[in-house]
Scaffold this motif. Structure first.
Motif, mmCIF file in Angstrom:
data_model
loop_
_atom_site.group_PDB
_atom_site.id
_atom_site.type_symbol
_atom_site.label_atom_id
_atom_site.label_comp_id
_atom_site.label_asym_id
_atom_site.label_seq_id
_atom_site.Cartn_x
_atom_site.Cartn_y
_atom_site.Cartn_z
ATOM 1 N N ASP A 1 -2.639 6.744 -8.734
ATOM 2 C CA ASP A 1 -1.220 6.895 -9.076
ATOM 3 C C ASP A 1 -1.052 7.237 -10.536
ATOM 4 O O ASP A 1 -1.860 6.876 -11.349
ATOM 5 C CB ASP A 1 -0.462 5.603 -8.781
ATOM 6 N N ARG B 1 -3.402 0.313 -8.706
ATOM 7 C CA ARG B 1 -3.848 1.192 -7.637
ATOM 8 C C ARG B 1 -4.409 2.480 -8.213
ATOM 9 O O ARG B 1 -3.755 3.137 -9.033
ATOM 10 C CB ARG B 1 -2.676 1.506 -6.697
ATOM 11 N N LEU C 1 -8.059 -0.348 -4.974
ATOM 12 C CA LEU C 1 -7.286 -1.162 -5.899
ATOM 13 C C LEU C 1 -8.194 -1.825 -6.927
ATOM 14 O O LEU C 1 -9.372 -2.098 -6.652
ATOM 15 C CB LEU C 1 -6.499 -2.243 -5.156
ATOM 16 N N PRO D 1 0.834 -1.183 0.000
ATOM 17 C CA PRO D 1 0.000 0.000 0.000
ATOM 18 C C PRO D 1 0.869 1.232 0.000
ATOM 19 O O PRO D 1 1.946 1.238 0.567
ATOM 20 C CB PRO D 1 -0.793 -0.102 1.300
ATOM 21 N N LYS D 2 0.378 2.278 -0.639
ATOM 22 C CA LYS D 2 1.140 3.517 -0.704
ATOM 23 C C LYS D 2 1.451 4.007 0.698
ATOM 24 O O LYS D 2 0.607 3.988 1.586
ATOM 25 C CB LYS D 2 0.316 4.570 -1.458
ATOM 26 N N GLN E 1 -6.749 2.258 0.716
ATOM 27 C CA GLN E 1 -6.393 2.161 -0.696
ATOM 28 C C GLN E 1 -7.609 1.725 -1.506
ATOM 29 O O GLN E 1 -8.468 0.994 -1.011
ATOM 30 C CB GLN E 1 -5.289 1.118 -0.902
#
Length: 499
Positions: free
Chosen positions: A499, A496, A476, A301-302, A474
């Motif tokens: 981004d 994701r 996704l 995850p970011k 997140q």
């Protein structure tokens, strides 16, 4: 060449085409029952000197490996063999019985908008797979899109990359002009004409085919703005403003103004609705279903630091004010409690690491695979319940992880994903290492957003709880592939949003 037998069993029976790079034939494989037809491409380097031949040989072998991977898609011809005879190179590919799309596009005849939508979605689905392998087709045109007779599906043929083998030995001053030849005027954008094709170059060509379908005019018959270089076509077509906007963005003069990926176009296409869209069916090529494509990476995850699990190239920064949570697994050393009111599900660690790697290396092609991971068997031993729907698959996957049943969740990954070295350098050990450092991932919602014959995409809103006490959220998109042998879905790729 007619009547000649190559490699002891490919008997040439018909000449299909010839050009500066070599010839293409139909052959019969006399070593197989019924002598089935196949396509043989004879590639001859322009210069066969002792200095150039090794370069051509290396390039030929490399491109053949790419074609082998591309053939895993059910609508790309499979590579059957490749070999060298008398210092000349041969490719043997699956014969597609059907007719080219050009046969459906006679001059002056216009398609309906629904027909164009269907064609776009079909070919975009193939390009999505091709570009994910780091490959650009470079010669998208009606003659290279076949309508397969057996199922009426569109098949993409004649990848231009292999034509580079024929370029070997051309002096540097002529090399650029020879690169221009990999492509067809009218369907080839300016950057490709300069020898610098991009994935959006293929999207340009497909957009021009769609416009040809709507207008009944060849690309070179359409007007071009003298100042901007943009194609003027809308006044020649009966088309909705929404589809016209999509097509115009696909064929923008400068690549920076176009869609970057086939997925972006497909998402916008889905918002149109109303097309004669093919319903999703399991892929016919089981090799593709079981393995998926290469290098569809998945990341943490970011903002999760690298020391939470995998070693990654850089260390992202955590949110400045992380939330602190209280969860049974944190308080009881990951002991499973039974009376939890809301089922907490887990998300696969492999998914987190390899997508991160793909963002760090957005231009990479097929990644190296570590086939000796030593753990999980291939996808055929999946424990996923039969006929589990794609959206429920996501919940089941997290539930397995929530129950600390890591081996069961591992078996729900595709063969390709298990053996992706960037995601799992040590196979199952790497997968397990990440998940012993994550407390929970809660699935807030999950829904199917896109379907083709080869893939289903599921969008999920997730909340990650880390052992450190921090939480992240997140959204996704999961790509799933289906294996008819086991009636099971396999997780193959994650993107994701944001981004």
């Amino acid at each position: 060449m007619l009547g000649k037998t190559l490699a002891g069993h490919y008997k040439i029976v018909k000449n299909l085409s010839s050009g500066g790079f070599g010839e293409t034939y139909i052959a019969e494989d006399t070593h197989r029952p019924g002598n089935p037809k196949c396509v043989v491409k004879h590639l001859k380097p322009v210069n066969s000197s002792s200095a150039v031949l090794p370069i051509a040989r290396r390039l030929f072998n490399s491109e053949a490996q790419v074609l082998e991977k591309l053939g895993e898609h059910p609508r790309i011809p499979r590579l059957l063999a490749y070999f060298e005879e008398d210092e000349e190179f041969y490719l043997v590919q699956e014969f597609i019985d059907g007719h080219p799309l050009s046969a459906e596009l006679p001059l002056g005849q216009r398609w309906s908008e629904n027909q164009v939508k269907t064609m776009l979605e079909d070919v975009l689905g193939i390009l999505e797979f091709v570009h994910a392998q780091g490959v650009i087709h470079r010669d998208i045109k009606p003659d290279n899109i076949m309508r397969r007779e057996s199922d009426n599906k569109l098949v993409l043929i004649d990848f231009g990359a292999i034509k580079e083998v024929g370029n070997q030995g051309i002096p540097q001053t002529a090399q650029a002009s020879s690169t221009v030849a990999i492509g067809t005027p009218g369907y080839m954008p300016t950057e490709q004409g300069r020898g610098k094709p991009r994935p959006s170059s293929d999207l340009y060509a497909l957009g021009m085919i769609a416009i040809q379908s709507l207008t009944g005019m060849l690309p070179n018959q359409l007007r071009e703005d003298d100042d901007t270089g943009e194609i003027s076509w809308k006044d020649q077509a009966n088309v909705s403003p929404e589809l016209a906007m999509i097509l115009s963005q696909m064929i923008r003069y400068h690549f920076k103004d176009r869609y970057k990926t086939a997925t972006e176009v497909l998402i916008d296409m889905k918002s149109l609705g109303g097309g004669e869209i093919h319903q999703s069916t399991p892929p016919a090529n089981q090799k593709y279903q079981a393995k998926g494509g290469e290098n569809h990476s998945i990341l943490p995850p970011k903002n999760v630091p690298s020391n939470q699990g995998y070693a990654v190239p850089t260390t992202p920064v955590l949110p400045s004010s992380p939330q602190t949570i209280s969860h049974p697994k944190l308080q009881n050393n990951r002991v499973i409690w039974t009376g939890i009111a809301t089922v907490i599900f887990f998300f696969g660690g492999a998914l987190m690491v390899s997508l991160y790697a793909s963002l760090q290396n957005p231009g990479n092609s097929v990644s190296d695979i570590n086939p000796s991971s030593g753990y999980p068997s291939p996808s055929s031993d999946s424990s996923t319940p039969p006929a589990l729907s794609p959206d429920k698959f996501v919940f089941q996957y997290y539930h397995n992880l929530n129950s600390s049943n890591y081996e069961k969740s591992w078996k729900m990954l595709s063969y390709r994903l298990k053996n992706d070295y960037n995601s799992h350098p040590n196979g199952y050990d790497s997968y397990l290492e990440w998940w012993t450092k994550v407390a929970n991932v809660n699935v807030l919602d999950s829904r199917i957003i896109y379907e083709t014959a080869a893939i289903v995409k599921v969008q999920s809103n997730l909340e990650y709880y880390l052992i450190s006490g921090r939480t992240l959220q997140q959204v996704l998109i999961f790509s799933l592939v289906f294996d008819e042998n086991n009636s099971s879905w396999y997780l193959d790729k994650v993107d994701r949003i944001g981004d």
